[in-house]
Motif scaffolding. Sequence first.
Motif, mmCIF file in Angstrom:
data_model
loop_
_atom_site.group_PDB
_atom_site.id
_atom_site.type_symbol
_atom_site.label_atom_id
_atom_site.label_comp_id
_atom_site.label_asym_id
_atom_site.label_seq_id
_atom_site.Cartn_x
_atom_site.Cartn_y
_atom_site.Cartn_z
ATOM 1 N N GLU A 3 -19.918 10.466 60.466
ATOM 2 C CA GLU A 3 -20.592 11.523 60.771
ATOM 3 C C GLU A 3 -20.168 12.415 59.773
ATOM 4 N N PHE A 4 -20.851 13.727 59.848
ATOM 5 C CA PHE A 4 -20.566 14.650 58.389
ATOM 6 C C PHE A 4 -19.425 15.343 59.059
ATOM 7 N N SER A 5 -19.320 15.633 60.315
ATOM 8 C CA SER A 5 -17.972 16.266 60.839
ATOM 9 C C SER A 5 -16.577 15.545 60.231
ATOM 10 N N GLU A 6 -16.901 14.194 60.599
ATOM 11 C CA GLU A 6 -15.587 13.466 59.977
ATOM 12 C C GLU A 6 -15.564 13.511 58.506
ATOM 13 N N PHE A 7 -16.785 13.360 57.796
ATOM 14 C CA PHE A 7 -16.466 13.493 56.150
ATOM 15 C C PHE A 7 -15.854 14.740 55.861
ATOM 16 N N LEU A 39 -8.737 18.200 43.252
ATOM 17 C CA LEU A 39 -10.073 17.901 42.984
ATOM 18 C C LEU A 39 -9.999 16.150 43.161
ATOM 19 N N VAL A 40 -8.880 15.563 42.640
ATOM 20 C CA VAL A 40 -9.006 14.221 42.643
ATOM 21 C C VAL A 40 -8.801 13.633 43.989
ATOM 22 N N ALA A 41 -8.041 14.338 44.829
ATOM 23 C CA ALA A 41 -7.792 13.864 46.154
ATOM 24 C C ALA A 41 -9.113 14.021 46.741
ATOM 25 N N LEU A 42 -9.649 15.160 46.942
ATOM 26 C CA LEU A 42 -11.003 15.602 47.478
ATOM 27 C C LEU A 42 -12.234 14.523 46.912
ATOM 28 N N GLY A 43 -12.363 14.526 45.620
ATOM 29 C CA GLY A 43 -13.288 13.478 45.187
ATOM 30 C C GLY A 43 -13.038 12.141 45.543
ATOM 31 N N SER A 44 -11.925 11.635 45.400
ATOM 32 C CA SER A 44 -11.725 10.392 46.113
ATOM 33 C C SER A 44 -12.108 10.140 47.191
ATOM 34 N N ALA A 45 -11.702 11.115 48.094
ATOM 35 C CA ALA A 45 -11.987 10.814 49.699
ATOM 36 C C ALA A 45 -13.614 10.802 49.895
ATOM 37 N N ALA A 46 -14.202 11.882 49.073
ATOM 38 C CA ALA A 46 -15.585 12.036 49.221
ATOM 39 C C ALA A 46 -16.316 10.479 48.818
ATOM 40 N N LEU A 47 -15.980 10.012 47.518
ATOM 41 C CA LEU A 47 -16.562 9.020 47.210
ATOM 42 C C LEU A 47 -16.403 7.625 48.238
ATOM 43 N N MET A 48 -15.206 7.586 48.906
ATOM 44 C CA MET A 48 -14.918 6.530 49.494
ATOM 45 C C MET A 48 -15.874 6.772 50.689
ATOM 46 N N VAL A 49 -15.886 7.867 51.402
ATOM 47 C CA VAL A 49 -16.528 8.348 52.830
ATOM 48 C C VAL A 49 -18.409 7.798 52.401
ATOM 49 N N VAL A 50 -18.736 8.445 51.296
ATOM 50 C CA VAL A 50 -20.129 7.926 50.729
ATOM 51 C C VAL A 50 -20.324 6.787 50.377
ATOM 52 N N THR A 51 -19.524 5.995 49.858
ATOM 53 C CA THR A 51 -19.552 4.376 49.812
ATOM 54 C C THR A 51 -19.488 3.790 51.018
ATOM 55 N N LEU A 52 -18.670 4.250 51.912
ATOM 56 C CA LEU A 52 -18.647 3.548 53.256
ATOM 57 C C LEU A 52 -20.127 3.616 53.907
ATOM 58 N N ASN A 53 -20.500 5.042 53.848
ATOM 59 C CA ASN A 53 -21.833 5.013 54.605
ATOM 60 C C ASN A 53 -22.835 4.406 53.757
ATOM 61 N N PHE A 54 -22.747 4.356 52.874
ATOM 62 C CA PHE A 54 -23.956 3.475 51.833
ATOM 63 C C PHE A 54 -24.030 2.224 52.289
#
Length: 150
Positions: A3-7, A39-54
């Motif tokens: 969910e977005f709140s978890e993201f 930015l590296v930590a934030l971006g890595s986390a965002a990529l992982m969550v988006v990829t999991l959702n996808f």
Amino acid sequence: MVEFSEFMLRTLFAGGCGLLVGLDREIKNKPLGAHAYILVALGSAALMVVTLNFSLSTMANDQDMTVNPSRLIQGIVGGIGFLGAGAIMGGKDSKRLRGVGSGAAIWGAGAIGIACGLGYLAEAAFLAAVTFAILNLHDWFESRAKGGAE
């Protein structure tokens, strides 16, 4: 699905952990500043969550399609390697490599982001604390060694 709140929790937590590591590097005026680690930590986390959702939504919609989110981890690690190499590349005036600690720490920030993105927040906090401690203990031991050699 995440969910977005978890993201938001996972990515902001990753940014906070990246800040912890980056503050050490920023204070010591190292090649990569705090913003790079955040930015590296934030971006890595965002990529992982988006990829999991996808992955989850793709597999839910098409049972014949296979998606392997672990391939993204390989890409993140490789991409961060370029940032680390940039931090390490030294000038021609020095016979010693500089920025190796920053290069390794930026790689660690990526691992912290991946852990956060996958939901392993406690593990990410542990990695951030240990990385911070190692960076500071190394400097402490180095200053003691130089002080004792004089």
